[in-house]
Write a protein that holds these residues in place. Structure first.
Motif, PDB file in Angstrom:
ATOM      1  N   TRP A  35      19.319   0.007 -11.905  1.00  0.00           N
ATOM      2  CA  TRP A  35      19.191   0.120 -10.443  1.00  0.00           C
ATOM      3  C   TRP A  35      19.417   1.837 -10.154  1.00  0.00           C
ATOM      4  O   TRP A  35      20.297   2.305 -10.727  1.00  0.00           O
ATOM      5  N   TYR A  36      18.736   2.079  -9.441  1.00  0.00           N
ATOM      6  CA  TYR A  36      18.692   3.769  -8.894  1.00  0.00           C
ATOM      7  C   TYR A  36      19.018   3.616  -7.218  1.00  0.00           C
ATOM      8  O   TYR A  36      18.395   2.945  -6.476  1.00  0.00           O
ATOM      9  N   GLN A  37      19.757   4.894  -7.045  1.00  0.00           N
ATOM     10  CA  GLN A  37      19.804   5.164  -5.475  1.00  0.00           C
ATOM     11  C   GLN A  37      18.861   6.464  -5.385  1.00  0.00           C
ATOM     12  O   GLN A  37      19.065   7.266  -6.206  1.00  0.00           O
ATOM     13  N   GLN A  38      18.218   6.404  -4.294  1.00  0.00           N
ATOM     14  CA  GLN A  38      17.749   7.595  -3.799  1.00  0.00           C
ATOM     15  C   GLN A  38      17.912   8.194  -2.463  1.00  0.00           C
ATOM     16  O   GLN A  38      17.760   7.246  -1.376  1.00  0.00           O
ATOM     17  N   LEU A  47      22.486   4.147 -11.075  1.00  0.00           N
ATOM     18  CA  LEU A  47      23.707   3.241 -10.773  1.00  0.00           C
ATOM     19  C   LEU A  47      24.206   2.392 -11.695  1.00  0.00           C
ATOM     20  O   LEU A  47      25.305   2.413 -12.206  1.00  0.00           O
ATOM     21  N   ILE A  48      23.266   1.622 -12.077  1.00  0.00           N
ATOM     22  CA  ILE A  48      23.420   0.533 -13.094  1.00  0.00           C
ATOM     23  C   ILE A  48      22.371   0.454 -14.330  1.00  0.00           C
ATOM     24  O   ILE A  48      21.287   0.553 -13.908  1.00  0.00           O
ATOM     25  N   TYR A  49      22.863   0.329 -15.361  1.00  0.00           N
ATOM     26  CA  TYR A  49      21.904  -0.076 -16.431  1.00  0.00           C
ATOM     27  C   TYR A  49      22.080  -1.175 -17.383  1.00  0.00           C
ATOM     28  O   TYR A  49      23.544  -1.723 -16.971  1.00  0.00           O
ATOM     29  N   TYR A  50      21.241  -1.696 -18.049  1.00  0.00           N
ATOM     30  CA  TYR A  50      21.372  -3.174 -18.705  1.00  0.00           C
ATOM     31  C   TYR A  50      22.243  -4.001 -17.910  1.00  0.00           C
ATOM     32  O   TYR A  50      22.968  -4.886 -18.053  1.00  0.00           O
ATOM     33  N   ALA A  51      21.640  -4.130 -16.461  1.00  0.00           N
ATOM     34  CA  ALA A  51      21.611  -4.806 -15.538  1.00  0.00           C
ATOM     35  C   ALA A  51      23.040  -5.066 -14.743  1.00  0.00           C
ATOM     36  O   ALA A  51      23.262  -5.249 -13.775  1.00  0.00           O
ATOM     37  N   SER A  52      24.067  -4.605 -15.492  1.00  0.00           N
ATOM     38  CA  SER A  52      25.677  -4.563 -15.233  1.00  0.00           C
ATOM     39  C   SER A  52      26.459  -3.810 -15.673  1.00  0.00           C
ATOM     40  O   SER A  52      27.725  -3.680 -15.139  1.00  0.00           O
ATOM     41  N   THR A  53      26.002  -2.610 -16.187  1.00  0.00           N
ATOM     42  CA  THR A  53      27.059  -1.559 -16.555  1.00  0.00           C
ATOM     43  C   THR A  53      26.709  -0.564 -15.556  1.00  0.00           C
ATOM     44  O   THR A  53      25.655   0.063 -15.317  1.00  0.00           O
ATOM     45  N   ARG A  54      27.812  -0.041 -15.321  1.00  0.00           N
ATOM     46  CA  ARG A  54      28.075   1.250 -14.263  1.00  0.00           C
ATOM     47  C   ARG A  54      27.676   2.436 -15.008  1.00  0.00           C
ATOM     48  O   ARG A  54      28.431   2.867 -15.957  1.00  0.00           O
ATOM     49  N   ALA A  55      26.934   3.050 -14.381  1.00  0.00           N
ATOM     50  CA  ALA A  55      26.606   4.539 -14.787  1.00  0.00           C
ATOM     51  C   ALA A  55      27.861   5.401 -14.838  1.00  0.00           C
ATOM     52  O   ALA A  55      29.004   5.198 -13.625  1.00  0.00           O
ATOM     53  N   PHE A  71      17.638 -10.565 -10.599  1.00  0.00           N
ATOM     54  CA  PHE A  71      18.730  -9.644 -10.565  1.00  0.00           C
ATOM     55  C   PHE A  71      19.379  -9.271  -9.017  1.00  0.00           C
ATOM     56  O   PHE A  71      18.671  -9.520  -8.291  1.00  0.00           O
ATOM     57  N   THR A  72      20.617  -8.844  -9.218  1.00  0.00           N
ATOM     58  CA  THR A  72      21.253  -8.464  -7.986  1.00  0.00           C
ATOM     59  C   THR A  72      21.906  -7.265  -7.996  1.00  0.00           C
ATOM     60  O   THR A  72      22.850  -6.955  -8.994  1.00  0.00           O
ATOM     61  N   LEU A  73      21.617  -6.204  -7.084  1.00  0.00           N
ATOM     62  CA  LEU A  73      22.867  -5.162  -6.706  1.00  0.00           C
ATOM     63  C   LEU A  73      23.478  -5.479  -5.793  1.00  0.00           C
ATOM     64  O   LEU A  73      23.136  -5.549  -4.551  1.00  0.00           O
ATOM     65  N   ALA A  84      20.671   4.557   1.791  1.00  0.00           N
ATOM     66  CA  ALA A  84      19.633   5.282   0.958  1.00  0.00           C
ATOM     67  C   ALA A  84      18.659   4.030   0.574  1.00  0.00           C
ATOM     68  O   ALA A  84      18.864   3.025   1.049  1.00  0.00           O
ATOM     69  N   LEU A  85      17.733   4.553  -0.079  1.00  0.00           N
ATOM     70  CA  LEU A  85      16.816   3.760  -0.883  1.00  0.00           C
ATOM     71  C   LEU A  85      17.120   3.299  -2.422  1.00  0.00           C
ATOM     72  O   LEU A  85      18.009   4.134  -3.104  1.00  0.00           O
ATOM     73  N   TYR A  86      16.937   1.946  -2.611  1.00  0.00           N
ATOM     74  CA  TYR A  86      17.638   1.703  -3.867  1.00  0.00           C
ATOM     75  C   TYR A  86      16.301   0.895  -4.575  1.00  0.00           C
ATOM     76  O   TYR A  86      15.443   0.213  -3.895  1.00  0.00           O
ATOM     77  N   PHE A  87      16.129   1.305  -5.935  1.00  0.00           N
ATOM     78  CA  PHE A  87      15.241   0.953  -6.753  1.00  0.00           C
ATOM     79  C   PHE A  87      15.639   0.048  -7.956  1.00  0.00           C
ATOM     80  O   PHE A  87      16.507   0.491  -8.540  1.00  0.00           O
ATOM     81  N   CYS A  88      14.964  -0.912  -8.329  1.00  0.00           N
ATOM     82  CA  CYS A  88      15.118  -1.525  -9.752  1.00  0.00           C
ATOM     83  C   CYS A  88      14.038  -0.965 -10.733  1.00  0.00           C
ATOM     84  O   CYS A  88      12.867  -0.666 -10.414  1.00  0.00           O
ATOM     85  N   GLN A  89      14.375  -1.079 -11.962  1.00  0.00           N
ATOM     86  CA  GLN A  89      13.268  -0.771 -12.841  1.00  0.00           C
ATOM     87  C   GLN A  89      13.510  -1.361 -14.185  1.00  0.00           C
ATOM     88  O   GLN A  89      14.668  -1.601 -14.668  1.00  0.00           O
TER      89      GLN A  89
END
Lengths: 107, 120
Positions: A35-38, A47-55, A71-73, A84-89
């Motif tokens: 998950w990314y915030q822009q 913000l988040i990787y491997y679905a649930s690990t906070r950066a 998936f859920t943020l 802001a804008l939030y993107f998943c990848q």
């Protein structure tokens, strides 16, 4: 390619309220989801990787969950700086693909 | 501090070529995979290309394969994207981004971006 679908497109939330953003993959990506915030005029930040690990440096109010295709943020208590804008990848397969984004706006 | 600084964005005519750069500091490019991601005006994010840390693996989006080439100069710790046969739809802010691991797949550091405009 794996299509990532985010919902809703826009989420109107009052400061202090909880926000729940969804991301669905067209096929399983296991837990390989970020998950990314822009913010306006800025580069994205993870913000988040491997679905649930906070950066590193990401506040605990941000949490991610899910695996496979759903998936859920969650932002537990929205602060002014979270609008802001939030993107998943997904990064399970090539090509890497992003969702179209969810805009979190002030209600 | 890990930083990425893109440069080289410009106004280019359709069919033209351009090379954009990404200077890295605080880490060595050869230690991680690096990617280019673009964002057309008012649109979402589109992954463009990735170069592995070893330099032996390169991936491209279908929309740019055959027209764009990713590369790096280890002596300058700089990543490049050579773009040719540019089209209107290549107009975007181009970000370089560092992989979160050796070849993890998510991007943990992003540059501020450089703007490429394709127009006659």
């Amino acid at each position: 390619e794996i299509v990532m679908t985010q919902s809703p497109a826009t989420l109107s939330v009052s400061p202090g309220e909880r926000a729940t953003l969804s991301c669905r993959a067209s096929e399983s990506v296991s837990s390989k989801l970020a998950w990314y915030q822009q913010k306006s005029g800025q580069a994205p930040r993870v913000l988040i990787y491997y679905a649930s690990t906070r950066a590193t440096g990401i506040p605990a109010r941000f949490s991610g969950s899910g695996s496979g295709t759903e998936f859920t943020l969650t932002i537990s208590s929205l602060q002014s700086e979270d609008f802001a804008l939030y993107f998943c990848q997904q990064y399970a397969k090539w090509p890497r693909t992003f969702g179209q984004g969810t805009k979190v706006e002030i209600k | 501090e890990v930083q990425l600084l893109e440069s080289g964005g410009d106004l280019v005519q359709p069919g033209g070529s351009l090379r954009i750069s990404c200077a890295a500091s605080g880490f060595t490019l050869s230690s991680v995979a690096m990617s280019w991601v673009r964002q057309a005006p008012g649109e979402g994010l589109e992954w463009v290309s990735t170069l592995s840390g070893s330099g032996t693996s390169i991936f491209y989006a279908d929309s740019v394969r055959g027209r764009f080439t990713i590369s790096r100069d280890d002596s300058k710790n700089t990543l490049y994207l050579q773009m040719s046969s540019l089209r209107d739809e290549d107009t975007a802010v181009y970000y370089c981004a560092k992989d979160g691991g050796t070849f993890a797949g998510y991007m943990d550091v992003w540059g501020k971006g450089t703007t490429v405009t394709v127009s006659s």
